[in-house]
Design an enzyme around this catalytic site. Structure first.
Site, PDB file in Angstrom:
ATOM      1  N   TYR A  44      -2.015  19.586  25.005  1.00 39.77           N
ATOM      2  CA  TYR A  44      -2.569  18.863  26.158  1.00 39.77           C
ATOM      3  C   TYR A  44      -1.551  18.719  27.284  1.00 39.77           C
ATOM      4  O   TYR A  44      -0.393  18.331  27.034  1.00 39.77           O
ATOM      5  CB  TYR A  44      -3.010  17.461  25.753  1.00 39.77           C
ATOM      6  CG  TYR A  44      -4.235  17.429  24.876  1.00 39.77           C
ATOM      7  CD1 TYR A  44      -5.452  17.963  25.311  1.00 39.77           C
ATOM      8  CD2 TYR A  44      -4.180  16.843  23.620  1.00 39.77           C
ATOM      9  CE1 TYR A  44      -6.578  17.920  24.503  1.00 39.77           C
ATOM     10  CE2 TYR A  44      -5.304  16.787  22.803  1.00 39.77           C
ATOM     11  CZ  TYR A  44      -6.494  17.329  23.250  1.00 39.77           C
ATOM     12  OH  TYR A  44      -7.605  17.286  22.448  1.00 39.77           O
ATOM     13  N   MET A 104      -4.327  14.133  18.213  1.00 36.29           N
ATOM     14  CA  MET A 104      -4.868  13.221  17.210  1.00 36.29           C
ATOM     15  C   MET A 104      -4.657  13.732  15.784  1.00 36.29           C
ATOM     16  O   MET A 104      -4.278  12.961  14.903  1.00 36.29           O
ATOM     17  CB  MET A 104      -6.359  12.983  17.478  1.00 36.29           C
ATOM     18  CG  MET A 104      -6.949  11.880  16.625  1.00 36.29           C
ATOM     19  SD  MET A 104      -8.714  11.653  16.864  1.00 36.29           S
ATOM     20  CE  MET A 104      -8.765  10.769  18.398  1.00 36.29           C
ATOM     21  N   LYS A 144       3.508  -6.859   1.546  1.00 35.79           N
ATOM     22  CA  LYS A 144       2.414  -6.984   2.518  1.00 35.79           C
ATOM     23  C   LYS A 144       2.175  -5.637   3.205  1.00 35.79           C
ATOM     24  O   LYS A 144       3.003  -4.726   3.093  1.00 35.79           O
ATOM     25  CB  LYS A 144       2.757  -8.058   3.535  1.00 35.79           C
ATOM     26  CG  LYS A 144       3.992  -7.760   4.376  1.00 35.79           C
ATOM     27  CD  LYS A 144       4.454  -8.990   5.143  1.00 35.79           C
ATOM     28  CE  LYS A 144       5.697  -8.676   5.967  1.00 35.79           C
ATOM     29  NZ  LYS A 144       6.237  -9.882   6.611  1.00 35.79           N
ATOM     30  N   ARG A 195       6.836 -19.934  14.938  1.00 33.72           N
ATOM     31  CA  ARG A 195       5.633 -19.203  14.555  1.00 33.72           C
ATOM     32  C   ARG A 195       4.961 -20.082  13.513  1.00 33.72           C
ATOM     33  O   ARG A 195       4.498 -21.167  13.856  1.00 33.72           O
ATOM     34  CB  ARG A 195       6.018 -17.807  14.048  1.00 33.72           C
ATOM     35  CG  ARG A 195       4.883 -16.829  13.987  1.00 33.72           C
ATOM     36  CD  ARG A 195       5.309 -15.470  13.484  1.00 33.72           C
ATOM     37  NE  ARG A 195       5.909 -15.515  12.142  1.00 33.72           N
ATOM     38  CZ  ARG A 195       6.277 -14.456  11.447  1.00 33.72           C
ATOM     39  NH1 ARG A 195       6.145 -13.242  11.951  1.00 33.72           N
ATOM     40  NH2 ARG A 195       6.787 -14.579  10.242  1.00 33.72           N
TER      41      ARG A 195
HETATM   42  C1  LIG Z   1       7.624  -9.831   6.219  1.00 35.98           C
HETATM   43  C2  LIG Z   1       8.390 -11.016   5.814  1.00 35.98           C
HETATM   44  C3  LIG Z   1       9.592 -10.876   5.108  1.00 35.98           C
HETATM   45  C4  LIG Z   1      10.246  -9.545   4.825  1.00 35.98           C
HETATM   46  O1  LIG Z   1      10.947  -9.105   5.981  1.00 35.98           O
HETATM   47  P1  LIG Z   1      11.897  -7.817   5.934  1.00 35.98           P
HETATM   48  O2  LIG Z   1      12.653  -7.902   7.205  1.00 35.98           O
HETATM   49  O3  LIG Z   1      10.996  -6.630   5.891  1.00 35.98           O
HETATM   50  O4  LIG Z   1      12.743  -7.938   4.738  1.00 35.98           O
HETATM   51  C5  LIG Z   1      10.209 -12.029   4.663  1.00 35.98           C
HETATM   52  N1  LIG Z   1       9.682 -13.243   4.915  1.00 35.98           N
HETATM   53  C6  LIG Z   1       8.547 -13.405   5.622  1.00 35.98           C
HETATM   54  C7  LIG Z   1       8.037 -14.778   5.872  1.00 35.98           C
HETATM   55  C8  LIG Z   1       7.867 -12.309   6.108  1.00 35.98           C
HETATM   56  O5  LIG Z   1       6.745 -12.475   6.797  1.00 35.98           O
END
Ligand SMILES: *Cc1c(COP(=O)(O)O)cnc(C)c1O
Length: 394
Positions: A284, A332, A53, A152
């Site tokens: 800055y 930036m 992801k 969640r």
């Molecule tokens: C992002 C995610 C993971 C991976 O988590 P890591 O700590 O990066 O290994 C696993 N399961 C779910 C449901 C996630 O959202």
């Protein structure tokens, strides 16, 4: 040459990295090796899902996915529908689980079309899936998420067996997996973590109830990187590994658990060298003032690329195995180094902000500790203004 024909010509800076101002190098061989290392440490029969992801935690989802497959991953986790479609469009055919919640029938229809498995958190989505799969004339594979204490996504764990039984009644919905997610898996032994044992016990009790009712849970999975590294008790049929795949440990006490290799190197080029007297304010707010006649190097990377501004004056970069301190406010698009002790550093030379140079290394954890965040946020904070350069055979 008019502007239209110019538009189709590559600019010199696009032709090669020799002219880039800053970039992210991704060692896809390291990803493949990390996947293989992780796969070797799994309980017998346990599968490795590579979590790609957020554009593969900033590394580029498609090259990461290919390398992870080569290393032994057998499926992928993504957060959004678009991330799943991106893998399919790149020709990746392995199973893909969408970890986020899809709420619109069109999104679930796209899952069916692209053969992506949605995560269900309740009966509403299960019925939507049934309707659209029946209409399309082919079944849809899904995973059910149980909330065992993360609070969640997922259906309350106590509802699990009832929901699995209800889904089993739906002719065109195939329950391919049941999973949950841990809220505190990276806790250190000294933290006296009571959350994880409670979640594990709840997950196990749902699975036991399913067995008792002879309901098929499909693939059972619970572990993120931290739980994967903690040991086989957490592995079940599959683990979902993100951070560790990219070569980083989710917690200091888990770092020794495996020989992971960081896959990302963040590099940028020196764009200007200045010689200034003592007592000169830099950047800055003049948050830094030279204490001696100084040689300053301006580097073409800033917070718009994902270098957190909160790190101003707190980081160093690597050049030929030395550490050069960053001074003054990170802006930036630029930051400034004190290169007084590096008289050989010249315009056009490359410095390493994250990664390895000689025997020196700077990790996302080095940064995140200094700005009250976590390595995950550092990695996925790099913007698309930074080109990704995949290096390696994958
Ligand atoms: C992002 C995610 C993971 C991976 O988590 P890591 O700590 O990066 O290994 C696993 N399961 C779910 C449901 C996630 O959202």
């Amino acid at each position: 040459m008019n502007a239209l024909s110019l538009a189709s010509q590559p600019e010199p800076h696009e032709a090669g990295y020799s002219r880039q101002r800053a970039w992210v190098e991704v060692d896809t061989d390291a990803i493949a090796r990390n996947a293989a290392t992780l796969a070797t440490g799994l309980a017998p029969g346990c599968q490795l899902m590579a979590v790609v992801k957020a554009d593969g935690y900033g590394h580029g989802a498609v090259p990461v996915a290919r390398a992870a497959l080569a290393g032994g991953a057998s499926s992928f986790g993504v957060a959004t529908l678009a991330e799943g479609v991106q893998l399919r469009r790149a020709g990746i055919t392995a199973p893909v689980l969408v970890l986020g919640n899809l709420i619109h029938p069109d999104e679930l229809r796209s899952c069916l079309r692209w053969q992506l498995m949605p995560t269900l958190s309740g009966m509403r989505e299960a019925l939507l899936c049934q309707n659209l799969a029946a209409a399309a004339g082919r079944p849809i594979g899904v995973h059910l998420k149980l909330d065992t204490g993360m609070t969640r996504l997922g259906v309350d764990w106590q509802e699990g067996p009832r929901l699995v039984a209800a889904i089993a009644e739906l002719a065109d919905v195939q329950l391919l997996g049941v999973y949950s997610h841990l809220a505190n898996a990276d806790a250190a032994p000294a933290d006296d973590d009571s959350i994880t044992p409670c979640q594990v016990q709840r997950f196990a009790s749902v699975l036991a109830a399913l067995r008792q009712q002879q309901l098929d849970a499909g693939c059972r999975h619970l572990a993120n990187s931290a739980a994967t590294l903690r040991g086989p008790d957490f592995h079940y049929d599959m683990v979902r590994v993100g951070l560790a795949l990219y070569g980083h440990s989710p917690a200091l006490h888990l770092a020794a658990a495996s020989a992971l290799q960081p896959a990302m190197q963040l590099r940028a080029r020196v764009s200007l060298i200045r010689s200034v007297p003592a007592g000169i304010g830099v950047s800055y707010g003049h948050r830094f003032r030279t204490s001696r006649p100084s040689r300053l190097a301006v580097v073409s990377i800033g917070y718009a690329d994902g270098v957190p501004r909160q790190l101003s004056g707190q980081i160093a970069v690597l050049h030929r195995g030395r550490r050069l301190p960053q001074v003054g406010a990170i802006t930036m698009d630029q930051l400034v180094l004190d290169a007084t002790d590096a008289p050989d550093l010249d315009v056009g030379e490359v410095v390493t902000l994250l990664g390895q140079d000689g025997d020196q290394q700077i990790t996302p954890a080095d940064w995140s500790q200094r700005c009250q965040t976590i390595p995950w946020e550092i990695l996925c904070g790099f913007k698309h203004r930074l080109p990704r350069l995949p290096l390696g055979a994958h």
